[in-house]
Design an enzyme around this catalytic site. Structure first.
Site, PDB file in Angstrom:
ATOM      1  N   GLU A  92       2.825  17.803  -7.739  1.00  0.00           N
ATOM      2  CA  GLU A  92       4.118  18.004  -7.105  1.00  0.00           C
ATOM      3  C   GLU A  92       5.064  16.886  -7.457  1.00  0.00           C
ATOM      4  OE1 GLU A  92       3.837  18.947  -2.998  1.00  0.00           O
ATOM      5  OE2 GLU A  92       1.997  20.098  -3.285  1.00  0.00           O
ATOM      6  N   CYS A 105      10.820  11.739  -7.113  1.00  0.00           N
ATOM      7  CA  CYS A 105       9.540  11.199  -6.658  1.00  0.00           C
ATOM      8  C   CYS A 105       8.451  11.899  -7.467  1.00  0.00           C
ATOM      9  CB  CYS A 105       9.390  11.490  -5.164  1.00  0.00           C
ATOM     10  SG  CYS A 105       7.791  11.009  -4.499  1.00  0.00           S
ATOM     11  N   CYS A 112      -6.081  11.990  -5.204  1.00  0.00           N
ATOM     12  CA  CYS A 112      -6.105  10.536  -5.026  1.00  0.00           C
ATOM     13  C   CYS A 112      -7.462  10.159  -4.469  1.00  0.00           C
ATOM     14  CB  CYS A 112      -5.018  10.126  -4.019  1.00  0.00           C
ATOM     15  SG  CYS A 112      -4.834   8.341  -3.809  1.00  0.00           S
ATOM     16  N   CYS A 116      -6.701   7.244   2.327  1.00  0.00           N
ATOM     17  CA  CYS A 116      -5.928   6.827   3.501  1.00  0.00           C
ATOM     18  C   CYS A 116      -5.970   7.958   4.536  1.00  0.00           C
ATOM     19  CB  CYS A 116      -4.487   6.510   3.114  1.00  0.00           C
ATOM     20  SG  CYS A 116      -4.343   5.158   1.927  1.00  0.00           S
ATOM     21  N   CYS A 119      -2.926  10.575   5.110  1.00  0.00           N
ATOM     22  CA  CYS A 119      -2.239  11.165   3.956  1.00  0.00           C
ATOM     23  C   CYS A 119      -2.876  12.478   3.529  1.00  0.00           C
ATOM     24  CB  CYS A 119      -2.269  10.171   2.794  1.00  0.00           C
ATOM     25  SG  CYS A 119      -1.450  10.794   1.328  1.00  0.00           S
ATOM     26  N   GLY A 173      -1.123  10.545  -5.611  1.00  0.00           N
ATOM     27  CA  GLY A 173      -1.885   9.566  -6.375  1.00  0.00           C
ATOM     28  C   GLY A 173      -1.545   8.122  -6.096  1.00  0.00           C
ATOM     29  N   GLU A 174      -2.435   7.251  -6.540  1.00  0.00           N
ATOM     30  CA  GLU A 174      -2.219   5.804  -6.473  1.00  0.00           C
ATOM     31  C   GLU A 174      -1.896   5.352  -7.906  1.00  0.00           C
ATOM     32  OE1 GLU A 174      -1.932   3.091  -4.426  1.00  0.00           O
ATOM     33  OE2 GLU A 174      -1.793   2.034  -6.326  1.00  0.00           O
ATOM     34  N   SER A 205       4.823   2.465  -6.291  1.00  0.00           N
ATOM     35  CA  SER A 205       4.381   2.284  -4.912  1.00  0.00           C
ATOM     36  C   SER A 205       2.863   2.221  -4.869  1.00  0.00           C
ATOM     37  CB  SER A 205       4.882   3.464  -4.070  1.00  0.00           C
ATOM     38  OG  SER A 205       4.519   3.289  -2.727  1.00  0.00           O
ATOM     39  N   SER A 228       2.723  -0.189   0.393  1.00  0.00           N
ATOM     40  CA  SER A 228       2.496   0.589   1.614  1.00  0.00           C
ATOM     41  C   SER A 228       1.657  -0.264   2.554  1.00  0.00           C
ATOM     42  CB  SER A 228       1.768   1.891   1.276  1.00  0.00           C
ATOM     43  OG  SER A 228       2.607   2.707   0.494  1.00  0.00           O
ATOM     44  N   LEU A 229       2.292  -0.815   3.585  1.00  0.00           N
ATOM     45  CA  LEU A 229       1.597  -1.760   4.473  1.00  0.00           C
ATOM     46  C   LEU A 229       0.912  -1.031   5.637  1.00  0.00           C
ATOM     47  CD1 LEU A 229       0.980  -4.694   5.412  1.00  0.00           C
ATOM     48  CD2 LEU A 229       3.203  -4.682   6.559  1.00  0.00           C
ATOM     49  N   HIS A 230       1.712  -0.454   6.496  1.00  0.00           N
ATOM     50  CA  HIS A 230       1.265   0.423   7.596  1.00  0.00           C
ATOM     51  C   HIS A 230       0.494  -0.254   8.725  1.00  0.00           C
ATOM     52  CE1 HIS A 230       2.643   3.151   4.651  1.00  0.00           C
ATOM     53  NE2 HIS A 230       1.518   3.580   4.177  1.00  0.00           N
ATOM     54  N   ASN A 306       4.859  11.794   9.009  1.00  0.00           N
ATOM     55  CA  ASN A 306       5.020  13.245   8.915  1.00  0.00           C
ATOM     56  C   ASN A 306       3.683  13.841   9.266  1.00  0.00           C
ATOM     57  OD1 ASN A 306       7.710  13.313   7.880  1.00  0.00           O
ATOM     58  ND2 ASN A 306       6.852  12.465   5.993  1.00  0.00           N
ATOM     59  N   CYS A 349       6.851  12.577   2.427  1.00  0.00           N
ATOM     60  CA  CYS A 349       5.770  11.635   2.154  1.00  0.00           C
ATOM     61  C   CYS A 349       4.483  12.074   2.843  1.00  0.00           C
ATOM     62  CB  CYS A 349       6.088  10.247   2.700  1.00  0.00           C
ATOM     63  SG  CYS A 349       7.628   9.594   2.146  1.00  0.00           S
TER      64      CYS A 349
END
Ligand code: SAH
Length: 361
Positions: A92, A105, A112, A116, A119, A173-174, A205, A228-230, A306, A349
């Site tokens: 995508e 994007c 991935c 996480c 996600c 993906g990473e 990212s 990406s901290l979170h 989301n 996201c």
């Protein structure tokens, strides 16, 4: 066997020409045709040497992926694309119009492997890495779609953007788990004679992949990195982002701080903090973020989760986001609340997980 054109940097094309005793200036003509004019039959251009006219269609696949589906969001005009790769895997990408830029994007892997917890892409596992040309082709496809859908641009009332101006590797993906292909794609995307995206307009990212970061920043010391901290507390972060067990976030931040101080002193690192109700959404969490990031050249984006269907996590209240933002702001860090675009089309996201959404063929 044909090879994908989008995997060739200018120097590779020059080499292709010189191996065939063709003047290397034609490499530039080809780059321009494909990336600036969305012309995928460049061998039809006038004044090309006969040798090229013959060899180009035999040697190259000018696009290997196709747009299988495009869906325009009704409330923010973002567009989600399903892109079908030559082996039928589907990835995508999302086009996001803003006042001053048109951001694409893109995905860097099919699925991935970071796992996480919040996600959607993680639920697919890793199917495979994208190849450099499959990363590059996403912008090629988006630019051609733009050229073919001028109505969309007038509808979003954007200035004369006829092409993508910014890219973020925040799709599936990473990126740093596929760093060789990402580095090659950056070389091709930044080529002035081709797509000519400035390096600072391509954000990579990462969930915090240290080896990948080291390799990326060795190749491109000024590459734009988003982290990406979170969660600021390392133990808790390991619970929602397994990658933290291998590379604790403090180690990543230390490395980024030292690198930026020497190589990119005026730039800032984008730190994304996904806010999840009941998980990381208290003022104590915000204070921990401020402590962790104090003195670092960062911009913090607070992003409400989301919700993904079947997921166990819940979005925070707007009030909570505002309070966290104010606290971080008072601690003298740059901070904003950002809402993801494309929520109504599953393009926001963390919602990217290509399933059997393709129309029957
Ligand atoms: N693997 C990279 C890039 C892809 S994810 C990374 O982790 O940065 C792009 C962004 O979407 C990341 O910040 C990711 O944490 C965020 N994201 C993942 N799931 C989300 C969700 N459910 N809601 C909002 N953002 C999410």
């Amino acid at each position: 066997m044909k090879v994908p054109f989008a995997g060739f940097a200018l120097r590779d094309l020059q080499q292709y020409c010189s191996e065939r005793e063709i003047a290397v200036v034609h490499a530039a003509t080809l780059m321009r045709a494909v990336y600036k004019e969305s012309d995928f039959e460049p061998w039809k251009k006038p004044l090309l040497p006969l040798k090229l006219v013959k060899s180009l269609p035999e040697d190259f696949d000018f696009v290997t992926s196709t747009i299988a589906k495009a869906r325009v969001s009704r409330y923010d005009q973002s567009v989600k694309f399903l892109v079908q790769l030559s082996d039928s895997h589907v990835i995508e990408m999302v086009l996001m119009p803003e006042t001053k830029r048109l951001t694409l994007c893109i995905s860097t892997q099919v699925g991935c492997r970071q796992g996480c917890l919040f996600c959607h892409t993680a639920t697919m596992g890793l199917k495979r890495n994208l190849l450099a040309h499959e990363i590059v082709e996403q912008i090629v496809l988006a630019n051609r779609w733009l050229a073919q859908n001028p109505g969309w641009l007038s509808e979003v009332r954007l200035p004369a953007f006829t092409r993508v101006t910014n890219m973020v590797m925040m799709g599936m993906g990473e990126p740093l788990d596929n760093v060789d292909a990402v580095i090659k794609a950056i070389e091709i995307l930044t080529e002035p004679l081709g797509a000519h995206l400035a390096l600072r307009r391509i954000s990579v990212s990462t969930a915090g992949h240290k080896d990948g970061l080291v390799q990326l920043l060795a190749a491109y010391p000024k590459a734009a990195v988003a982290l990406s901290l979170h969660e600021a507390d390392s133990d808790k972060r390991s619970k929602i982002m397994p990658i933290n067990k291998k590379w604790p976030v403090e180690e990543i931040l230390r490395f980024l701080r030292d690198h930026y101080a020497v190589h990119n002193p005026r730039a800032s690192i984008l730190v994304q903090y996904l806010v999840i109700a009941g998980v990381n959404d208290t003022l104590a969490h915000a204070a921990a973020v401020a402590d962790l990031l104090e003195g670092l050249p960062v911009k913090v984006n607070l992003i409400p989760l989301n919700e993904i269907s079947g997921g166990r996590f819940v979005a925070p209240e707007a009030r909570v986001l505002g309070a966290m933002r104010d606290l971080i702001h008072h601690r003298k860090l740059r901070v904003m609340v950002r809402y993801s675009k494309g929520q109504d089309i599953g393009a926001a996201c963390g919602q990217l997980a290509a399933k059997a959404e393709l129309p029957p063929t």
